[in-house]
Motif scaffolding. Structure first.
Motif, mmCIF file in Angstrom:
data_model
loop_
_atom_site.group_PDB
_atom_site.id
_atom_site.type_symbol
_atom_site.label_atom_id
_atom_site.label_comp_id
_atom_site.label_asym_id
_atom_site.label_seq_id
_atom_site.Cartn_x
_atom_site.Cartn_y
_atom_site.Cartn_z
ATOM 1 N N ALA A 135 0.747 -1.327 0.029
ATOM 2 C CA ALA A 135 -0.124 -0.124 0.019
ATOM 3 C C ALA A 135 0.883 1.211 0.124
ATOM 4 O O ALA A 135 0.581 2.082 -0.549
ATOM 5 C CB ALA A 135 -0.918 0.034 1.147
ATOM 6 N N VAL A 136 2.022 1.269 0.902
ATOM 7 C CA VAL A 136 2.889 2.543 0.773
ATOM 8 C C VAL A 136 3.353 2.762 -0.487
ATOM 9 O O VAL A 136 3.792 3.971 -0.802
ATOM 10 C CB VAL A 136 3.456 2.445 2.073
ATOM 11 N N ILE A 137 4.022 1.514 -1.147
ATOM 12 C CA ILE A 137 4.744 1.734 -2.260
ATOM 13 C C ILE A 137 3.616 2.495 -3.347
ATOM 14 O O ILE A 137 4.207 3.298 -4.299
ATOM 15 C CB ILE A 137 5.219 0.382 -2.707
ATOM 16 N N GLY A 138 2.527 1.685 -3.401
ATOM 17 C CA GLY A 138 1.538 2.187 -4.325
ATOM 18 C C GLY A 138 1.269 3.558 -4.068
ATOM 19 O O GLY A 138 1.108 4.276 -5.164
ATOM 20 N N LEU A 139 1.272 4.138 -3.055
ATOM 21 C CA LEU A 139 0.684 5.576 -2.503
ATOM 22 C C LEU A 139 2.128 6.370 -2.997
ATOM 23 O O LEU A 139 1.699 7.673 -3.482
ATOM 24 C CB LEU A 139 0.702 5.650 -0.991
ATOM 25 N N ARG A 140 3.115 5.984 -2.872
ATOM 26 C CA ARG A 140 4.249 6.684 -3.111
ATOM 27 C C ARG A 140 4.149 6.918 -4.868
ATOM 28 O O ARG A 140 4.576 8.049 -5.312
ATOM 29 C CB ARG A 140 5.542 5.826 -2.900
ATOM 30 N N ASP A 141 4.001 5.708 -5.646
ATOM 31 C CA ASP A 141 4.086 5.913 -6.824
ATOM 32 C C ASP A 141 2.676 6.540 -7.467
ATOM 33 O O ASP A 141 2.927 7.449 -8.366
ATOM 34 C CB ASP A 141 4.094 4.349 -7.521
ATOM 35 N N GLU A 142 1.902 6.447 -6.687
ATOM 36 C CA GLU A 142 0.608 7.189 -7.135
ATOM 37 C C GLU A 142 0.648 8.760 -7.189
ATOM 38 O O GLU A 142 0.266 9.651 -8.020
ATOM 39 C CB GLU A 142 -0.657 6.854 -6.423
ATOM 40 N N THR A 143 1.375 9.394 -6.160
ATOM 41 C CA THR A 143 1.761 10.665 -5.643
ATOM 42 C C THR A 143 2.965 11.248 -6.330
ATOM 43 O O THR A 143 3.396 12.423 -5.934
ATOM 44 C CB THR A 143 1.594 11.041 -4.228
ATOM 45 N N ARG A 144 3.932 10.436 -7.035
ATOM 46 C CA ARG A 144 5.067 10.900 -7.131
ATOM 47 C C ARG A 144 5.160 12.292 -8.418
ATOM 48 O O ARG A 144 5.788 12.949 -8.284
ATOM 49 C CB ARG A 144 5.791 9.700 -8.041
ATOM 50 N N THR A 145 3.965 11.880 -9.512
ATOM 51 C CA THR A 145 4.115 13.014 -10.449
ATOM 52 C C THR A 145 2.639 13.636 -10.626
ATOM 53 O O THR A 145 2.580 14.535 -11.067
ATOM 54 C CB THR A 145 4.452 12.304 -11.755
ATOM 55 N N SER A 146 1.502 13.002 -10.076
ATOM 56 C CA SER A 146 0.322 13.483 -10.152
ATOM 57 C C SER A 146 -0.292 14.468 -9.005
ATOM 58 O O SER A 146 -0.201 14.084 -7.855
ATOM 59 C CB SER A 146 -0.578 12.182 -10.225
ATOM 60 N N GLU A 147 -0.484 15.708 -9.692
ATOM 61 C CA GLU A 147 -0.745 16.653 -8.641
ATOM 62 C C GLU A 147 -2.142 16.604 -8.195
ATOM 63 O O GLU A 147 -2.720 17.064 -7.133
ATOM 64 C CB GLU A 147 -0.599 18.087 -9.171
ATOM 65 N N GLU A 148 -3.016 15.810 -8.902
ATOM 66 C CA GLU A 148 -4.558 15.600 -8.697
ATOM 67 C C GLU A 148 -4.550 14.555 -7.800
ATOM 68 O O GLU A 148 -5.167 14.622 -6.962
ATOM 69 C CB GLU A 148 -5.109 15.131 -10.013
#
Length: 531
Positions: A254-267
């Motif tokens: 979950a934390v790896i997915g959260l990090r990848d999801e918020t890496r470049t997406s401002e939304e």
């Protein structure tokens, strides 16, 4: 054992004396002899509930008080904090319990020991960490199983209610159709109950038993608004389910997915930065697992890049955990923690709070002993935090001036160190500490070899120190500051103007001293009295 006892009846033989007849009575030891209630051993008295840990259910040997006012065994609280578990005693009081401050409950501890001594009971033994973690993990798995069973029962109940409502609706429709086709009103009473049941059964069996199409129209009233049933963010719900999982693999994923999801997406940074997610992420920041800790802190860095999230993250109570990671977390996690504090410090409303939460000492330590990345983020964070007067005073008292001057002498991150020195020199305590540490000589020496923005920052730091009065003028004259300022060419207009003012100030002072010396010599030669 056999004992002879006399009987109550006696007979006379041949006129002789009355003789007692003896009867043999046998006493056998039964397996469970009946004893009077007064002789039975008393059972141990009930232990008061306030003496028992709400998590382990045993007598507390080391009770502590959490900010909510409840008392727990220390090992149980630490296990709950590490695994992110909300004890049942706090489930109805707070959504996200705060276990950051644990206060020893000495009064309760002494009361428990007195209770044990008065009942001849052995004193309770502290719960070890491994047993506490296993106990909390079992509670989490049990709670998850109960939740799943409750959901299953609710689903079955809903389907059963739907079938019953569908059956009643179809039965009512069949009854209505029969009443319309019968002429006399008394014809309705001619149908037997068996016929009604057959008609209802046939009508129900003609369709699927789980038809839910008519349920919303039956159970939803006109007063219900659509805003009460708005769907939640699916991505957030999926992450929350995994973040609260008792399995380490699910949490790490979950934390790896959260990090990848918020890496470049401002939304994604804005939509996923919710109070529920931050509450679930807060205990994971100080996780004992390296991958969970590193990716949790990195996710916070990504979330903090959105300007609207900075105050929200601070108010979630996650800054003390970042400070703990910066003090003694995994090296990579400590780097991300310095970056997170730097990002949060960009908001003016967070600067005072971050300093009050104890972030200045570990940032200063990272500036002195961290790697290049941690030093850069720590220096940037200290610059923004030192824009506040209260943080400037704290940094001076923590001994930051010698550390910053050492960075200027070595040339390592000298530009950022000079920016922090400029902020510290704007207060009287900072100027005094800088001149005591030899800042004038250090800055003049750096000015002779500096170029670009570093030279402008050095001139600004000297100009701030020049507000110190006569002491600065004496130190600057001894270090040759006027010559260094005159030799320094180029730079911004502001830096050139500050250099010109300092040169004029020091030049006027030197001319005044020379004129005063000449006048005093003449006066001494002319007016010295003879002895």
């Amino acid at each position: 054992m056999k004992v002879a006892t006399p009987t109550h009846k006696a007979k006379e033989r041949n006129g002789g004396p009355r003789l007692s007849r003896w009867t043999i009575v046998s006493f056998r030891k039964s397996a469970k002899p009946d004893k009077p209630k007064a002789d039975r051993p008393r059972h141990r008295e009930a232990v008061p509930d306030e003496f028992l840990c709400p998590v382990s259910g045993s007598l507390m040997a080391d009770p502590v008080i959490v900010p909510s006012g409840h008392s727990f065994e220390r090992a149980s609280v630490e296990a709950c904090k590490s695994l992110g578990f909300v004890p049942p005693a706090l489930a109805g009081d707070v959504a996200a319990p705060d276990f950051s401050a644990l206060i020893p409950n000495h009064a309760l501890k002494s009361t428990i020991l007195s209770f044990c001594r008065s009942r001849s009971l052995p004193p309770p033994k502290p719960l070890d960490s491994a047993s506490a973690h296993k106990l909390v993990a079992d509670l989490m798995s049990t709670q998850t199983h109960r939740t799943q069973m409750k959901l299953a029962r609710d689903t079955v109940g809903e389907r059963r209610d739907s079938v019953r409502e569908e059956r009643e609706m179809r039965g009512a429709k069949a009854e209505s159709s029969r009443s319309h086709h019968q002429d006399p009103p008394t014809a309705n009473h001619s149908y037997s109950s068996s016929n009604d049941s057959v008609a209802t059964t046939v009508a129900f069996d003609s369709t699927s038993p789980l038809q839910l199409a008519a349920r919303p129209s039956c159970c939803c009233s006109s007063s219900c608004s659509s805003s009460e049933f708005e769907p939640l963010n699916p991505a957030e719900e999926g992450l929350l389910a995994k973040l609260k999982s008792p399995l380490v693999f699910d949490v790490e994923e979950a934390v790896i997915g959260l990090r990848d999801e918020t890496r470049t997406s401002e939304e994604s940074r804005v939509t996923l930065c919710t109070a529920r997610l931050l509450s679930s992420l807060r205990p994971l920041v100080v996780s004992k697992y390296c991958a969970i800790q590193v990716n949790s802190v990195a996710s916070l860095v990504n979330l903090s890049l959105a300007a609207v999230n900075k105050v929200k993250i601070l108010r979630s109570g996650i800054v003390p955990n970042l400070v703990d990671v910066l003090k003694g977390g995994f090296p990579e996690a400590a780097e991300h923690a310095a970056g997170a504090l730097f990002s949060l410090a960009l908001d003016d409303g967070n600067k005072t709070a971050i300093g009050a939460l104890g972030a200045l000492p570990p940032l200063l330590h990272a500036l002195r002993a961290g790697n290049e990345r941690a030093q850069g983020d720590a220096a940037s964070a200290l610059y923004h935090l030192s824009l506040v007067q209260s943080n400037r005073v704290k940094l001076v008292r923590l001994g930051s001036v010698p550390v910053l001057l050492g960075m200027v002498r070595s040339g390592r991150l000298a530009g950022r160190a000079l920016l922090v020195l400029v902020n510290l020199g704007s207060c009287a305590d900072g100027r005094a500490a800088m001149m005591d540490a030899g800042a004038v000589e250090c800055l003049v020496g750096f000015l002779r070899r500096a170029a670009g923005s570093a030279r402008d920052n050095c001139v600004t730091a000297l100009y701030v120190l020049s507000q110190g009065g006569l002491r600065f003028k004496g130190l600057a004259r001894a270090a040759g500051a006027a010559e260094a300022l005159e030799e320094a060419e180029g730079g911004s207009w502001r830096a050139r103007e500050m250099a010109r003012r300092m040169v004029e100030m020091m030049g006027e002072r030197r001319e005044e001293v020379e004129a005063e010396d000449v006048d005093w010599e003449k006066l001494l030669e002319a007016g010295t009295p003879s002895r």
